[in-house]
Design a protein around this motif. Structure first.
Motif, PDB file in Angstrom:
ATOM      1  N   ARG A   1       0.863  -1.192   0.000  1.00 15.27           N
ATOM      2  CA  ARG A   1       0.000   0.000   0.000  1.00 15.27           C
ATOM      3  C   ARG A   1       0.894   1.235   0.000  1.00 15.27           C
ATOM      4  O   ARG A   1       1.456   1.604   1.033  1.00 15.27           O
ATOM      5  CB  ARG A   1      -0.933   0.001   1.215  1.00 15.27           C
ATOM      6  CG  ARG A   1      -1.931   1.152   1.207  1.00 15.27           C
ATOM      7  CD  ARG A   1      -2.820   1.077   2.430  1.00 15.27           C
ATOM      8  NE  ARG A   1      -3.772   2.157   2.474  1.00 15.27           N
ATOM      9  CZ  ARG A   1      -4.969   2.126   1.904  1.00 15.27           C
ATOM     10  NH1 ARG A   1      -5.359   1.047   1.250  1.00 15.27           N
ATOM     11  NH2 ARG A   1      -5.792   3.155   1.998  1.00 15.27           N
ATOM     12  N   GLY A   2       1.023   1.860  -1.165  1.00 15.73           N
ATOM     13  CA  GLY A   2       1.908   3.012  -1.268  1.00 15.73           C
ATOM     14  C   GLY A   2       3.350   2.609  -1.019  1.00 15.73           C
ATOM     15  O   GLY A   2       3.874   1.678  -1.627  1.00 15.73           O
ATOM     16  N   LYS A   3       3.990   3.302  -0.077  1.00 14.35           N
ATOM     17  CA  LYS A   3       5.369   2.985   0.272  1.00 14.35           C
ATOM     18  C   LYS A   3       5.467   1.971   1.409  1.00 14.35           C
ATOM     19  O   LYS A   3       6.570   1.586   1.799  1.00 14.35           O
ATOM     20  CB  LYS A   3       6.107   4.267   0.673  1.00 14.35           C
ATOM     21  CG  LYS A   3       6.236   5.267  -0.464  1.00 14.35           C
ATOM     22  CD  LYS A   3       7.031   6.492  -0.020  1.00 14.35           C
ATOM     23  CE  LYS A   3       7.179   7.474  -1.173  1.00 14.35           C
ATOM     24  NZ  LYS A   3       7.952   8.697  -0.778  1.00 14.35           N
TER      25      LYS A   3
END
Length: 272
Positions: A102-104
């Motif tokens: 999730r994202g970074k």
């Protein structure tokens, strides 16, 4: 004689007022105007985002207060247990864990089987410690729910909040809304201030006129975040933030005016 004098005279030069502006001056004026417009646009966007967050906050903060006041269903019973306004607990078996990108970072999920013919369900936990990292298929845990949402998973003595637990999200949004409000106001105010400095003959900008407001703004954001974390009421958080901002900006204004008064006093010569 008149003809010779006229011929010896060189070509006429335009008056100084008729000379075109220097290219560097035009470029500087254009850059200054772009800076004013950019500061105004960025500040306006921040204020708009802050307004949206503030519009959503009252319901979220009210829900967080209700959750903090909730008691175990075993102590209450009756309508509170039927409506889900109390903390219900039930056992469950771990079917598996998963860390989804999730994202970074990663979102930590656990799949639980409540048994008794009920369907397995998924719970996203906040972070990986202290429960998620130790879970394995077949482990027995206790699930706490409130108003139909899983809010906590308990494994032995360790407890870990679910992402749906009311409270932390509302506090973060309140802190972000207050920070956006403060910084947005500073950007808009600086746009008007810098536009006034573009007037010909305006005094030069001193370094303190930039550094002091920056320090005051950072300190005001710190006050706002502290108020959001420690104060449970939205009006009280706004009042504490407003008081802190007023004190900080009054101090910065006093610091900026004090050197000017000092120079005026030293530069004044009494008439004989």
């Amino acid at each position: 004689m008149t003809r010779d004098r006229a011929s010896s005279t060189g070509p006429s030069r335009p008056a100084p007022s008729a000379l075109p502006p220097h290219p560097s001056a035009s470029a500087s004026a254009s850059a200054g105007l772009k800076g004013v417009v950019l500061a105004a646009v960025v500040g306006s966007v921040m204020l708009l985002a802050s307004a949206v967050l503030f519009a959503l906050l009252p319901g979220q903060l009210s829900e967080a207060r209700d959750f903090r006041a909730a008691r175990p269903c075993a102590e209450l019973g009756g309508s509170a247990a039927e409506n889900g306004d109390c903390l219900a607990e039930r056992p469950a078996t771990v079917l598996g864990t998963e860390a989804r990108r999730r994202g970074k970072g990663h979102a930590r999920w656990v799949t639980l089987d409540p048994g008794r013919g009920s369907e397995p369900f998924h719970v996203r936990l906040r972070g990986e410690r202290p429960v998620w990292e130790k879970l394995a298929p077949g482990d027995r845990v206790t699930v706490s729910s409130w108003r139909g949402r899983t809010v906590q998973v308990v494994a032995g003595e360790a407890r870990q909040d679910a992402i749906d637990r009311p409270g932390p999200g509302a506090i973060v949004r309140l802190a972000v809304a207050l920070a956006l409000l403060i910084v947005g106001c500073v950007f808009v105010r600086s746009a008007f201030w810098w536009n006034g400095r573009r007037v010909p003959g305006a005094p030069a900008v001193r370094a303190a006129q930039v550094t002091v407001p920056m320090v005051a703004t950072a300190s005001a954001v710190g006050v706002a975040v502290t108020a959001a974390v420690t104060v449970e009421s939205l009006p009280l958080a706004l009042l504490a933030t407003a008081a802190g901002c007023a004190a900080l900006w009054a101090a910065s204004a006093w610091l900026l005016r004090r050197p000017a008064r000092g120079r005026t006093a030293r530069g004044t010569v009494s008439a004989p």
